[in-house]
Design an enzyme around this catalytic site. Structure first.
Site, PDB file in Angstrom:
ATOM      1  N   ASN A   9       0.866  -1.172   0.000  1.00  0.00           N
ATOM      2  CA  ASN A   9       0.000   0.000   0.000  1.00  0.00           C
ATOM      3  C   ASN A   9       0.908   1.229   0.000  1.00  0.00           C
ATOM      4  O   ASN A   9       1.528   1.535   1.005  1.00  0.00           O
ATOM      5  CB  ASN A   9      -0.894  -0.028   1.263  1.00  0.00           C
ATOM      6  CG  ASN A   9      -1.749   1.212   1.388  1.00  0.00           C
ATOM      7  OD1 ASN A   9      -1.841   2.016   0.464  1.00  0.00           O
ATOM      8  ND2 ASN A   9      -2.383   1.376   2.551  1.00  0.00           N
ATOM      9  N   LYS A  11       0.075   4.290  -0.319  1.00  0.00           N
ATOM     10  CA  LYS A  11      -0.553   5.486   0.276  1.00  0.00           C
ATOM     11  C   LYS A  11      -0.253   6.702  -0.615  1.00  0.00           C
ATOM     12  O   LYS A  11      -0.198   6.562  -1.833  1.00  0.00           O
ATOM     13  CB  LYS A  11      -0.062   5.670   1.714  1.00  0.00           C
ATOM     14  CG  LYS A  11      -0.244   4.379   2.533  1.00  0.00           C
ATOM     15  CD  LYS A  11      -0.029   4.545   4.005  1.00  0.00           C
ATOM     16  CE  LYS A  11      -0.243   3.198   4.686  1.00  0.00           C
ATOM     17  NZ  LYS A  11      -0.145   3.280   6.135  1.00  0.00           N
ATOM     18  N   HIS A  95      -9.793   1.638   4.672  1.00  0.00           N
ATOM     19  CA  HIS A  95      -8.511   1.709   5.380  1.00  0.00           C
ATOM     20  C   HIS A  95      -8.670   2.657   6.567  1.00  0.00           C
ATOM     21  O   HIS A  95      -9.364   3.669   6.485  1.00  0.00           O
ATOM     22  CB  HIS A  95      -7.415   2.210   4.429  1.00  0.00           C
ATOM     23  CG  HIS A  95      -6.046   2.086   5.016  1.00  0.00           C
ATOM     24  ND1 HIS A  95      -5.557   2.997   5.932  1.00  0.00           N
ATOM     25  CD2 HIS A  95      -5.081   1.150   4.856  1.00  0.00           C
ATOM     26  CE1 HIS A  95      -4.337   2.619   6.301  1.00  0.00           C
ATOM     27  NE2 HIS A  95      -4.031   1.498   5.662  1.00  0.00           N
ATOM     28  N   GLU A  97      -6.889   4.906   7.719  1.00  0.00           N
ATOM     29  CA  GLU A  97      -6.567   6.322   7.456  1.00  0.00           C
ATOM     30  C   GLU A  97      -7.734   7.021   6.766  1.00  0.00           C
ATOM     31  O   GLU A  97      -7.967   8.212   6.987  1.00  0.00           O
ATOM     32  CB  GLU A  97      -5.277   6.409   6.615  1.00  0.00           C
ATOM     33  CG  GLU A  97      -4.048   6.091   7.470  1.00  0.00           C
ATOM     34  CD  GLU A  97      -2.881   5.492   6.703  1.00  0.00           C
ATOM     35  OE1 GLU A  97      -2.867   5.545   5.466  1.00  0.00           O
ATOM     36  OE2 GLU A  97      -1.968   4.950   7.366  1.00  0.00           O
ATOM     37  N   GLU A 167      -6.011  -4.836  10.301  1.00  0.00           N
ATOM     38  CA  GLU A 167      -4.927  -3.899  10.595  1.00  0.00           C
ATOM     39  C   GLU A 167      -5.204  -3.197  11.921  1.00  0.00           C
ATOM     40  O   GLU A 167      -5.965  -2.216  11.965  1.00  0.00           O
ATOM     41  CB  GLU A 167      -4.816  -2.854   9.480  1.00  0.00           C
ATOM     42  CG  GLU A 167      -4.512  -3.434   8.124  1.00  0.00           C
ATOM     43  CD  GLU A 167      -3.824  -2.427   7.212  1.00  0.00           C
ATOM     44  OE1 GLU A 167      -2.707  -2.714   6.776  1.00  0.00           O
ATOM     45  OE2 GLU A 167      -4.392  -1.361   6.973  1.00  0.00           O
ATOM     46  N   GLY A 173       2.101   1.943  10.672  1.00  0.00           N
ATOM     47  CA  GLY A 173       3.091   3.006  10.523  1.00  0.00           C
ATOM     48  C   GLY A 173       3.819   3.362  11.804  1.00  0.00           C
ATOM     49  O   GLY A 173       4.501   4.380  11.885  1.00  0.00           O
ATOM     50  N   SER A 213       2.995  -2.421  10.223  1.00  0.00           N
ATOM     51  CA  SER A 213       4.445  -2.505  10.456  1.00  0.00           C
ATOM     52  C   SER A 213       5.060  -3.853  10.054  1.00  0.00           C
ATOM     53  O   SER A 213       6.014  -4.307  10.674  1.00  0.00           O
ATOM     54  CB  SER A 213       4.768  -2.174  11.917  1.00  0.00           C
ATOM     55  OG  SER A 213       4.393  -0.832  12.201  1.00  0.00           O
TER      56      SER A 213
HETATM   57  P1  PGA Z   1       2.522   0.051   7.561  1.00  0.00           P
HETATM   58  O1  PGA Z   1       1.089   0.351   6.903  1.00  0.00           O
HETATM   59  O2  PGA Z   1       3.018  -1.228   6.983  1.00  0.00           O
HETATM   60  O3  PGA Z   1       3.370   1.218   7.177  1.00  0.00           O
HETATM   61  O4  PGA Z   1       2.309  -0.052   9.029  1.00  0.00           O
HETATM   62  C1  PGA Z   1       0.175  -0.689   6.700  1.00  0.00           C
HETATM   63  C2  PGA Z   1      -1.090  -0.138   6.098  1.00  0.00           C
HETATM   64  O5  PGA Z   1      -1.521   0.949   6.477  1.00  0.00           O
HETATM   65  O6  PGA Z   1      -1.700  -0.768   5.226  1.00  0.00           O
END
Ligand code: PGA
Length: 248
Positions: A9, A11, A95, A97, A167, A173, A213
């Protein structure tokens, strides 16, 4: 037998030039003996070009978001038909976010999921609890609430198209990856809830990914878990060397 899916992803990252450099490196690399299904959810402006750039690889290109309505006066938005018209068939939905920064409610997530299924797109439905919810002991009920609301009115014969990405919000993140056994327990809970909403057969065959992560040093432990069929990777999918180690 459930497929293994390694999803990236990106982003809101990468200019076209950066995406081209990434694709050039991927294309130089022999990934023919990697067994997983591979997909990168890229920013919408580059979907068509990236699809062409990665044509000779096994990596599918997916879209990170779409609007819940078919078309109309929604400036800045992108529709399911638009995505389909450039050959994209997978879509991330809900997601955290999007939920957090763009006020995407469970109702909107549900509308997007229904539209994606109607349009024959493969939805990757994201769910996950906050740290407060986990410490308060309401992880399962939070996941259930999100799943029940997201899947409202989803017909059982459509449910097998859904891929779920678990998630935990506190792990996204943050570098704070969930303990693999805990992630497995959460995914088992999700499978049970899917069985309650649909049926056992759908639950057994549902692909459930873990995200938060994930990186080349923890992916093996995560993929070794019985209920986890793959990963959704943000940060560690941006760098091509790291992404290739994830695939390997
Ligand atoms: P990350 O993000 O691997 O940077 O933690 C995962 C995601 O948001 O899909």
């Amino acid at each position: 037998m459930r497929r293994t899916v390694i999803a990236g992803n990106w982003k809101m990252n990468k200019t076209m030039m950066e995406a081209e450099l990434f694709s050039d490196s991927i294309n130089e690399y022999d990934l023919s003996n990697t067994k997983s299904d591979q997909i990168i959810f890229a920013p919408s402006y580059m979907l068509q070009s990236l699809n062409i750039l990665l044509k000779s690889s096994r990596i599918e290109v997916g879209c990170q978001n779409m609007h819940q309505y078919e078309s109309g006066a929604y400036t800045g938005e992108i529709s399911a038909d638009m995505i389909k018209s450039i050959g994209i068939t997978s879509i991330l939905i809900g997601h955290s976010e999007r939920r957090q920064y763009f006020n995407e409610s469970d109702k909107v997530v549900n509308e997007k999921l229904l539209l994606a299924l109607e349009k024959n797109l493969t939805p990757y439905l994201c769910i996950g609890e906050t740290l407060e919810e986990r410490t308060a002991g309401i992880m399962r009920s939070t996941l259930k609430n999100q799943l029940v609301k997201a899947c409202k009115n989803v017909k059982i014969n459509m449910a097998n198209k859904i891929i779920i990405a678990y998630e935990p919000i506190w792990a996204i993140g943050t570098g704070c990856v969930s303990n693999a056994e805990d992630a497995n327990i959460a995914c088992r809970n999700i499978r049970e809830i899917v069985a309650e909403i649909f049926d056992l057969d759908i639950a057994r065959n549902m692909i459930i990914l873990y995200g938060g992560s994930v990186n080349p040093s923890n992916i093996d432990e995560i993929l070794a878990q019985s209920e986890i069929d793959g990963v959704l990777v943000g940060g560690a999918s941006l760098d091509v060397t790291s992404y290739i180690s994830l695939l390997k």
